[in-house]
Motif scaffolding. Sequence first.
Motif, short mmCIF file in Angstrom:
data_model
loop_
_atom_site.label_atom_id
_atom_site.label_comp_id
_atom_site.label_asym_id
_atom_site.label_seq_id
_atom_site.Cartn_x
_atom_site.Cartn_y
_atom_site.Cartn_z
N ASN A 93 0.81 -1.23 0.00
CA ASN A 93 0.00 0.00 0.00
C ASN A 93 0.84 1.28 0.00
OD1 ASN A 93 -2.43 -1.58 0.24
ND2 ASN A 93 -2.04 -1.77 2.44
N SER A 94 2.14 1.14 -0.20
CA SER A 94 2.99 2.33 -0.26
C SER A 94 2.85 3.01 -1.61
CB SER A 94 4.46 1.95 -0.03
OG SER A 94 5.31 3.05 -0.25
N VAL A 95 2.99 4.33 -1.61
CA VAL A 95 2.97 5.10 -2.87
C VAL A 95 4.35 5.69 -3.16
CG1 VAL A 95 0.52 5.64 -2.73
CG2 VAL A 95 2.15 7.16 -1.62
N ASP A 96 5.36 5.22 -2.44
CA ASP A 96 6.72 5.73 -2.66
C ASP A 96 7.21 5.32 -4.04
OD1 ASP A 96 6.75 6.79 -0.14
OD2 ASP A 96 7.85 5.12 0.78
N VAL A 97 7.75 6.29 -4.77
CA VAL A 97 8.31 6.04 -6.10
C VAL A 97 9.59 6.85 -6.23
CG1 VAL A 97 7.98 6.27 -8.58
CG2 VAL A 97 6.06 5.62 -7.15
N SER A 98 10.61 6.25 -6.81
CA SER A 98 11.87 6.94 -7.03
C SER A 98 12.34 6.71 -8.46
CB SER A 98 12.94 6.43 -6.04
OG SER A 98 14.22 6.92 -6.39
N ASP A 99 12.96 7.74 -9.04
CA ASP A 99 13.50 7.59 -10.40
C ASP A 99 14.62 6.56 -10.45
OD1 ASP A 99 11.76 9.49 -11.31
OD2 ASP A 99 13.19 11.15 -11.15
N TYR A 100 15.23 6.29 -9.31
CA TYR A 100 16.35 5.35 -9.25
C TYR A 100 15.94 4.00 -8.66
CZ TYR A 100 18.84 9.72 -9.97
OH TYR A 100 19.27 10.92 -10.48
N GLY A 101 14.64 3.84 -8.36
CA GLY A 101 14.19 2.60 -7.75
C GLY A 101 14.18 2.72 -6.23
N THR A 102 13.33 1.92 -5.61
CA THR A 102 13.18 1.93 -4.15
C THR A 102 13.31 0.51 -3.63
OG1 THR A 102 11.68 3.83 -4.24
CG2 THR A 102 11.64 2.52 -2.24
N TYR A 103 14.00 0.38 -2.50
CA TYR A 103 14.09 -0.94 -1.85
C TYR A 103 13.75 -0.76 -0.37
CZ TYR A 103 15.62 -5.76 -1.14
OH TYR A 103 15.65 -7.11 -0.87
N ASP A 104 12.53 -1.14 -0.02
CA ASP A 104 12.09 -1.05 1.37
C ASP A 104 12.63 -2.23 2.17
OD1 ASP A 104 10.11 -0.27 3.60
OD2 ASP A 104 9.58 -2.35 3.15
N THR A 105 13.24 -1.96 3.32
CA THR A 105 13.74 -3.03 4.17
C THR A 105 13.01 -3.08 5.52
OG1 THR A 105 15.47 -1.58 5.10
CG2 THR A 105 16.05 -2.89 3.15
N ALA A 106 12.04 -2.19 5.71
CA ALA A 106 11.36 -2.13 6.99
C ALA A 106 10.19 -3.09 7.11
CB ALA A 106 10.87 -0.69 7.26
N SER A 107 9.69 -3.59 5.98
CA SER A 107 8.49 -4.43 5.99
C SER A 107 8.82 -5.87 5.64
CB SER A 107 7.46 -3.90 4.98
OG SER A 107 7.19 -2.53 5.21
N MET A 108 8.21 -6.79 6.36
CA MET A 108 8.39 -8.21 6.06
C MET A 108 7.69 -8.57 4.76
SD MET A 108 7.38 -11.57 8.38
CE MET A 108 8.07 -10.83 9.85
N GLU A 109 6.46 -8.07 4.58
CA GLU A 109 5.73 -8.25 3.33
C GLU A 109 6.07 -7.07 2.42
OE1 GLU A 109 3.83 -10.92 2.71
OE2 GLU A 109 4.29 -11.73 4.69
N LYS A 110 6.29 -7.36 1.14
CA LYS A 110 6.70 -6.31 0.22
C LYS A 110 5.90 -6.39 -1.08
CE LYS A 110 11.47 -6.71 1.89
NZ LYS A 110 11.43 -5.56 2.80
N LYS A 111 5.76 -5.23 -1.71
CA LYS A 111 5.18 -5.16 -3.04
C LYS A 111 6.31 -4.86 -4.03
CE LYS A 111 2.01 -2.49 -5.93
NZ LYS A 111 1.12 -1.30 -5.99
N VAL A 112 6.40 -5.67 -5.09
CA VAL A 112 7.45 -5.49 -6.09
C VAL A 112 6.79 -5.08 -7.40
CG1 VAL A 112 9.40 -6.56 -7.26
CG2 VAL A 112 8.79 -7.29 -4.94
N THR A 113 7.32 -4.03 -8.02
CA THR A 113 6.78 -3.53 -9.28
C THR A 113 7.89 -3.41 -10.30
OG1 THR A 113 5.11 -2.23 -8.08
CG2 THR A 113 5.50 -1.65 -10.38
#
Length: 258
Positions: A228-248
């Motif tokens: 449910n995150s809306v974070d977007v980066s031109d260089y890509g984003t890698y979340d490490t805080a969540s056990m469950e992740k959404k990959v796009t």
Amino acid sequence: METSSVKFFLIPSILLGLSIYGSVKLGAETYERVKANDQTISVTGSADRTITSDSVKWTGSFGRSADAVGLKDGNVAMKNDLAAVLKLLHARGVKDGQITIQPMSISPICAGQQNMPYYDRNGGPTCGTSSVSGYNLQQGIMVESPNVKDVTKLAQEAPTSLVQDGILFTSVNLEYYYTKLGDLKLEMLSEATKNAKDRAQKIAETTGSKIGKPQSAGMGVFQVTAPNSVDVSDYGTYDTASMEKKVTSVVRMSFLLE
């Protein structure tokens, strides 16, 4: 005289006809080139996956304070604390190969109201002209394990469990990773490419056309975010805080229209 008149009118007519033909041919060729250049469609395709992290990195630390003449005793206490921490980790299924013990740090406690040390030009803590009233001893420990849920629970319970032994332990951070991300990228790139092709075809159908060969293709950013995150980066984003992740995964493509 009549022959001369015929020639007089015939030659210009032939030249005019050739000129018109050349103009028409040139115009047709130009039109075809413009048409060929214009008859493309550019689309963006994407693919989404929800994954569960299969690796966790947990960092924690514990420490003690010692007075100015009790540094030796403080060091002994820290060794005992480390043994107790390792005992807890082993009891909860953490193996030695998954544990990294960081060097112990020692910083002075400065006398007076300003009891925090500052750092000299070499980067070492010092009290300057103030006297040293004691020392803070700190040691970090890191666990990297595929047992994500077990280590997460251990990180939550360790401070409470160890304080019963007089050990002030702090869980500093939990970071979650997915170790098969390289393989997943390839799979999702294929899915995103198919999605781009499907989108292009749907758009082409509304104009009575169909897509031909792809003219260009490029991989967009690869995002790993929290659900449910809306974070977007031109260089890509890698979340490490969540056990469950959404990959796009995103691709950009252009196709000829036929």
